[in-house]
Design a protein around this motif. Structure first.
Motif, PDB file in Angstrom:
ATOM      1  N   ASP A   4     -12.161  -3.832  -3.194  1.00 34.40           N
ATOM      2  CA  ASP A   4     -11.689  -2.492  -2.827  1.00 34.40           C
ATOM      3  C   ASP A   4     -10.261  -2.528  -2.325  1.00 34.40           C
ATOM      4  O   ASP A   4      -9.812  -3.537  -1.766  1.00 34.40           O
ATOM      5  N   ALA A   5      -9.563  -1.423  -2.509  1.00 31.03           N
ATOM      6  CA  ALA A   5      -8.162  -1.319  -2.114  1.00 31.03           C
ATOM      7  C   ALA A   5      -7.899   0.041  -1.485  1.00 31.03           C
ATOM      8  O   ALA A   5      -8.740   0.938  -1.507  1.00 31.03           O
ATOM      9  N   GLY A   6      -6.703   0.180  -0.935  1.00 31.18           N
ATOM     10  CA  GLY A   6      -6.334   1.459  -0.329  1.00 31.18           C
ATOM     11  C   GLY A   6      -4.965   1.359   0.302  1.00 31.18           C
ATOM     12  O   GLY A   6      -4.214   0.407   0.063  1.00 31.18           O
ATOM     13  N   GLY A   7      -4.653   2.339   1.139  1.00 28.99           N
ATOM     14  CA  GLY A   7      -3.376   2.318   1.819  1.00 28.99           C
ATOM     15  C   GLY A   7      -2.878   3.687   2.200  1.00 28.99           C
ATOM     16  O   GLY A   7      -3.514   4.710   1.901  1.00 28.99           O
ATOM     17  N   PHE A  23       0.440  -1.672   6.090  1.00 26.14           N
ATOM     18  CA  PHE A  23      -0.758  -1.206   5.411  1.00 26.14           C
ATOM     19  C   PHE A  23      -0.486  -0.058   4.446  1.00 26.14           C
ATOM     20  O   PHE A  23      -1.367   0.725   4.117  1.00 26.14           O
ATOM     21  N   ASP A  24       0.776   0.007   3.975  1.00 29.33           N
ATOM     22  CA  ASP A  24       1.084   0.992   2.922  1.00 29.33           C
ATOM     23  C   ASP A  24       0.223   0.705   1.702  1.00 29.33           C
ATOM     24  O   ASP A  24      -0.217   1.631   1.009  1.00 29.33           O
ATOM     25  N   TYR A  25       0.005  -0.582   1.413  1.00 24.40           N
ATOM     26  CA  TYR A  25      -0.936  -1.010   0.366  1.00 24.40           C
ATOM     27  C   TYR A  25      -1.792  -2.138   0.937  1.00 24.40           C
ATOM     28  O   TYR A  25      -1.260  -3.061   1.563  1.00 24.40           O
ATOM     29  N   VAL A  26      -3.087  -2.082   0.700  1.00 23.75           N
ATOM     30  CA  VAL A  26      -3.965  -3.161   1.148  1.00 23.75           C
ATOM     31  C   VAL A  26      -5.035  -3.422   0.091  1.00 23.75           C
ATOM     32  O   VAL A  26      -5.415  -2.528  -0.675  1.00 23.75           O
ATOM     33  N   ILE A  27      -5.495  -4.658   0.059  1.00 18.67           N
ATOM     34  CA  ILE A  27      -6.658  -5.046  -0.743  1.00 18.67           C
ATOM     35  C   ILE A  27      -7.617  -5.755   0.206  1.00 18.67           C
ATOM     36  O   ILE A  27      -7.236  -6.735   0.867  1.00 18.67           O
ATOM     37  N   ALA A  28      -8.819  -5.256   0.312  1.00 15.58           N
ATOM     38  CA  ALA A  28      -9.790  -5.850   1.229  1.00 15.58           C
ATOM     39  C   ALA A  28     -10.237  -7.218   0.731  1.00 15.58           C
ATOM     40  O   ALA A  28     -10.567  -7.390  -0.443  1.00 15.58           O
ATOM     41  N   PRO A  71     -14.315   1.737   1.605  1.00 12.33           N
ATOM     42  CA  PRO A  71     -12.876   1.623   1.846  1.00 12.33           C
ATOM     43  C   PRO A  71     -12.558   0.404   2.702  1.00 12.33           C
ATOM     44  O   PRO A  71     -13.367  -0.008   3.545  1.00 12.33           O
ATOM     45  N   PRO A  72     -11.393  -0.196   2.516  1.00  9.10           N
ATOM     46  CA  PRO A  72     -11.046  -1.398   3.279  1.00  9.10           C
ATOM     47  C   PRO A  72     -11.128  -1.225   4.791  1.00  9.10           C
ATOM     48  O   PRO A  72     -11.388  -2.199   5.509  1.00  9.10           O
ATOM     49  N   ASN A  73     -10.896   0.001   5.288  1.00  4.61           N
ATOM     50  CA  ASN A  73     -10.920   0.209   6.741  1.00  4.61           C
ATOM     51  C   ASN A  73     -12.298   0.586   7.271  1.00  4.61           C
ATOM     52  O   ASN A  73     -12.425   0.960   8.440  1.00  4.61           O
ATOM     53  N   GLY A  83     -12.040  -6.877   8.848  1.00  5.07           N
ATOM     54  CA  GLY A  83     -10.808  -6.153   8.567  1.00  5.07           C
ATOM     55  C   GLY A  83      -9.707  -7.080   8.081  1.00  5.07           C
ATOM     56  O   GLY A  83      -8.538  -6.910   8.431  1.00  5.07           O
ATOM     57  N   ILE A  84     -10.078  -8.069   7.263  1.00  5.54           N
ATOM     58  CA  ILE A  84      -9.106  -9.048   6.757  1.00  5.54           C
ATOM     59  C   ILE A  84      -8.671  -8.619   5.365  1.00  5.54           C
ATOM     60  O   ILE A  84      -9.500  -8.454   4.471  1.00  5.54           O
TER      61      ILE A  84
END
Length: 243
Positions: free
Chosen positions: A132-135, A166-171, A181-183, A196-197
């Motif tokens: 999963d990804a997000g940001g 955290f503009d872009y993240v990949i869990a 979601p990553p968060n 939360g890594i």
């Protein structure tokens, strides 16, 4: 060159080297140097052939890479207590792993651990899926499911250099529920094991436990990592990775 072509080329060169060496041993004039050159060529071709294992990863972790995985993000930590690392994306084509891109990056500010705990400032050593990804920013074309939310924003009481982490993240699927979601704060193994890594954008120094890379790397990974290829991250200091 495909793996079959590499094998044929290496075999042909090896045969030539063997023939010339035998000729020299039988008294053929001037062929000793040619035999040595052919032998060197054979060794060079064998050494540069695409590897059938992820480079720098020993049996312990190699065996944990799922057989269906065709994409590996390898994080090579400089040392057990170092925050510096090199991040490389490999793609499996046929039976060989080919290097796609590489970047300088960072990991936990205190280095690495095989027994990660909340707030230990070390990144966990291991093999983890990437689901999963997000940001904060809009989806740049991610193949992984992407959740955009202002909730990813770093606290403004952090140093300004960290505001865009955290503009872009990949869990990284360590102590989390895949498909969320990553968060998402759910910790299946309990809070003490941390969580939360993520892979996220770099601020130039060590992290709390995440792995960070330049923005261009995050955009590339988001657009390249494909759920159909079962991507995983293999991460740790070089000694642990090689064990």
């Amino acid at each position: 060159m495909h793996s079959g072509g590499v094998r044929r080329a290496v075999t042909a060169t090896a045969v030539l080297a063997s023939f010339l060496t035998a000729l020299s041993a039988c008294g053929g004039a001037g062929n000793g140097g040619a035999g040595q050159a052919a032998g060197r060529a054979a060794r060079t071709q064998a050494a540069t052939a695409a590897p059938t294992r992820v480079p720098g990863v020993g049996d312990r972790l190699q065996q944990r890479i799922p057989s269906a995985s065709r994409q590996v993000v390898a994080v090579y930590g400089d040392g057990k207590d170092s925050a510096d690392s090199t991040v490389v994306l490999y793609t499996k084509r046929g039976s060989t792993w080919q290097r796609e891109r590489g970047w300088t990056g960072h990991n936990g500010k205190k280095g690495w651990t095989t027994d990660h705990r909340e707030d230990d400032d070390r990144s966990p050593v291991g093999v983890f899926t990437l689901s999963d990804a997000g940001g904060v920013l809009p989806d740049p074309g991610s193949r992984l499911p992407y959740t955009r939310s202002a909730a990813f924003a770093a606290p403004r009481w952090w140093a300004e250099s960290h505001w865009h982490d955290f503009d872009y993240v990949i869990a990284i699927d360590y102590n989390r529920v895949k498909g969320t979601p990553p968060n998402d704060q759910t910790r299946p193994e309990g809070e003490k094991k941390g969580g939360g890594i993520w892979l996220h954008m770099d601020h130039g120094s060590g992290t709390s436990a995440c792995v960070s890379v330049p923005e261009r790397a995050m955009r590339y990974l988001l657009r390249t990592l494909d759920p159909r290829q079962r991507p995983v991250v293999v991460m740790g200091d070089r000694a642990d990775l090689a064990a």
